[in-house]
Scaffold this motif. Structure first.
Motif, PDB file in Angstrom:
ATOM      1  N   LEU A 256     -13.630  -5.379  -5.786  1.00  0.00           N
ATOM      2  CA  LEU A 256     -13.754  -5.194  -4.346  1.00  0.00           C
ATOM      3  C   LEU A 256     -13.967  -6.536  -3.631  1.00  0.00           C
ATOM      4  CD1 LEU A 256     -15.916  -1.949  -4.222  1.00  0.00           C
ATOM      5  CD2 LEU A 256     -13.492  -2.185  -3.739  1.00  0.00           C
TER       6      LEU A 256
ATOM      7  N   THR B  27     -10.425  -2.310   6.327  1.00  0.00           N
ATOM      8  CA  THR B  27     -10.445  -2.446   4.867  1.00  0.00           C
ATOM      9  C   THR B  27     -11.600  -3.335   4.426  1.00  0.00           C
ATOM     10  OG1 THR B  27      -8.057  -2.131   4.732  1.00  0.00           O
ATOM     11  CG2 THR B  27      -9.115  -3.168   2.848  1.00  0.00           C
TER      12      THR B  27
ATOM     13  N   ALA C  97      -8.560  -8.839   2.777  1.00  0.00           N
ATOM     14  CA  ALA C  97      -8.693  -8.176   4.074  1.00  0.00           C
ATOM     15  C   ALA C  97      -9.130  -9.167   5.145  1.00  0.00           C
ATOM     16  CB  ALA C  97      -9.688  -7.020   3.972  1.00  0.00           C
TER      17      ALA C  97
ATOM     18  N   LEU D  39     -10.589  -7.656  -2.720  1.00  0.00           N
ATOM     19  CA  LEU D  39     -10.096  -6.866  -1.586  1.00  0.00           C
ATOM     20  C   LEU D  39     -10.715  -7.358  -0.282  1.00  0.00           C
ATOM     21  CD1 LEU D  39      -8.337  -4.503  -0.693  1.00  0.00           C
ATOM     22  CD2 LEU D  39     -10.253  -2.971  -1.135  1.00  0.00           C
TER      23      LEU D  39
ATOM     24  N   SER E  26      -0.362   0.171  -4.947  1.00  0.00           N
ATOM     25  CA  SER E  26      -1.375   0.029  -3.903  1.00  0.00           C
ATOM     26  C   SER E  26      -2.342  -1.072  -4.323  1.00  0.00           C
ATOM     27  CB  SER E  26      -2.131   1.335  -3.678  1.00  0.00           C
ATOM     28  OG  SER E  26      -3.324   1.101  -2.950  1.00  0.00           O
TER      29      SER E  26
ATOM     30  N   ALA F  10     -14.499  -2.050   1.893  1.00  0.00           N
ATOM     31  CA  ALA F  10     -14.746  -2.724   0.616  1.00  0.00           C
ATOM     32  C   ALA F  10     -16.159  -3.278   0.550  1.00  0.00           C
ATOM     33  CB  ALA F  10     -13.725  -3.841   0.427  1.00  0.00           C
TER      34      ALA F  10
ATOM     35  N   THR G  59      -5.067  -1.925  -2.824  1.00  0.00           N
ATOM     36  CA  THR G  59      -6.422  -1.374  -2.714  1.00  0.00           C
ATOM     37  C   THR G  59      -6.785  -0.576  -3.962  1.00  0.00           C
ATOM     38  OG1 THR G  59      -6.261  -1.262  -0.302  1.00  0.00           O
ATOM     39  CG2 THR G  59      -7.918   0.135  -1.351  1.00  0.00           C
TER      40      THR G  59
ATOM     41  N   CYS H  25      -7.547  -2.879  -6.861  1.00  0.00           N
ATOM     42  CA  CYS H  25      -8.876  -3.483  -6.716  1.00  0.00           C
ATOM     43  C   CYS H  25      -9.978  -2.495  -7.073  1.00  0.00           C
ATOM     44  CB  CYS H  25      -9.062  -3.998  -5.289  1.00  0.00           C
ATOM     45  SG  CYS H  25      -8.048  -5.444  -4.892  1.00  0.00           S
TER      46      CYS H  25
ATOM     47  N   GLU I 224       0.853  -1.192   0.000  1.00  0.00           N
ATOM     48  CA  GLU I 224       0.000   0.000   0.000  1.00  0.00           C
ATOM     49  C   GLU I 224       0.886   1.238   0.000  1.00  0.00           C
ATOM     50  OE1 GLU I 224      -3.162   0.205  -0.428  1.00  0.00           O
ATOM     51  OE2 GLU I 224      -3.613  -1.938  -0.277  1.00  0.00           O
TER      52      GLU I 224
END
Length: 393
Positions: free
Chosen positions: A361, A376, A368, A364, A350, A380, A352, A355, A344
């Motif tokens: 998502l 996170t 997470a 992600l 990154s 998401a 995130t 994604c 990140e």
């Protein structure tokens, strides 16, 4: 300064305080004493507010209920003085005011109009300082730097500062450097061809100049600073997909690949075989379907064969960058989940961000959950729900 103006101000005091300050503003404007004009303009406002005048720019003696009014006057005065400095081409002074009120556009636009070839010698360092180091217009600053200080200095500074530039700025500077190095190398090869083959038809691109002329590279010959060539090819990875400059970069790679091995400096993983690796990368971006397949296969093979986990991550990073740029997002997100889900860093990679950009998502959320990252995961989960509801409506 003439003593007369002091006498005039004393006489005007008999009329009104406003008359004194009006004369002060007029005098300072005619003298082009714009820094003090800023103070005088705010003195006018403080007089209207009924506060003390001796610290005209200070908010300390402004009552709370009048601070918004004074702030608006402060901004107006900064704009007025900043524009006066711009009219006089005093960009550094103008930047001081526009930066303070967080309105960089007027200075950036004014700097954009400068022709680097006509900058007076005594203004060069000031312009580079305000453009590059203070951030008023980095692209123009590098353009001036390249014109005046040459490519070596420009490469060094860009290497140090490119992380501080926005993506568009980095791309513009990379284009400048590609154009300059390419033109310099073409000129150098043209000269060599003319010396050896005087009747050769003219050519203005590297590929034509090199075609059938292996003698150019005999005995370790080279025609440009090879460290500059290495740096510019590396910077070219910043260029956007299908940028027209990439065709020049591929020719630069072809030239570099023909240099004696001692001048083909290795790059970082996965660009150890510097010029061939970059050719695969750039041809995958701008070439045909076969070029794309070959480029992706080249980096996939390196990933499969690499035993070191840290190096695997670096290869994966380059491959994911390439895959997303050629539209293979599913494969990119798959690799990212395997190798880079912990990264990140807004300046490099990154997970995130990837994604979000690729609309994954769900991936992600899965990652997470695996990391025990509740924040996170919740973000998401809710973003995906909001997006789904938006699409339904």
């Amino acid at each position: 300064m003439s003593e007369d103006i002091f006498a005039v101000l004393e006489e005007l005091q008999q009329q009104s305080p406003q008359a004194v300050l009006d004369q002060l503003v007029e005098t300072l404007t005619s003298q082009k004493n714009y820094h003090r004009l800023f103070d005088a303009l705010l003195m006018q406002k403080k007089l209207a507010l009924g506060t003390g005048l001796l610290q005209p720019t200070s908010f300390d003696n402004v009552p709370e209920d009048q601070k918004k009014d004074f702030e608006e006057a402060y901004i107006d005065a900064a704009r007025q003085v900043g524009n006066l400095f711009l009219e006089d081409k005093k960009y550094s002074d103008a930047w001081l005011y526009f930066q303070t009120i967080q309105e960089p556009a007027p200075v950036a636009e004014a700097l954009k109009k400068i022709n680097p070839r006509t900058v007076p010698e005594d203004k060069v360092e000031e312009l580079i300082q305000v453009c590059v180091y203070e951030g008023a217009n980095p692209e123009k600053g590098f353009e001036i730097m390249l014109q005046v200080n040459g490519i070596c200095n420009t490469i060094t500074v860009f290497d140090q500062m490119n992380a501080q530039l926005n993506p568009e700025g980095r791309q513009q500077v990379a284009c400048l450097l590609v154009d300059q190095l390419y033109a310099d190398l073409v000129q150098s090869l043209q000269y060599q061809v003319q010396q050896k083959v005087p009747m050769a038809p003219p050519a203005d691109n590297l590929r034509e100049l090199m075609a059938g002329r292996d003698w150019m590279f005999e005995s370790g010959s080279y025609h440009i600073d090879v460290s500059h060539l290495n740096s510019v090819v590396r910077f070219a990875r910043l260029l956007p997909d299908e940028d027209p400059h990439l065709s020049k970069v591929i020719e630069l790679c072809e030239y570099g690949s023909r240099l004696d091995s001692q001048f083909q400096y290795p790059g970082e993983t996965p660009f150890e075989d510097f010029y061939p690796a970059h050719m695969h990368f750039f041809k995958a971006l701008v070439g045909d379907e076969n070029d794309q397949k070959m480029g992706i296969a080249y980096f996939e093979s390196k990933l499969e064969q690499e035993p070191d986990e840290d190096d695997k991550q670096m290869i994966a990073y380059a491959l994911i960058d390439l895959l997303t740029r050629v539209g293979q997002e599913e494969r990119a997100i798959e690799l990212a989940e395997t190798y880079l889900s912990q990264f990140e860093d807004p300046n490099t990679f990154s997970f995130t961000d990837l994604c979000l950009k690729t609309d994954h998502l769900d991936v992600l959320q899965r990652v997470a959950r695996g990391k025990g990252d509740l924040v996170t995961f919740a973000g998401a989960l809710l973003d995906e729900q909001a997006k789904s509801q938006s699409q339904e409506s």
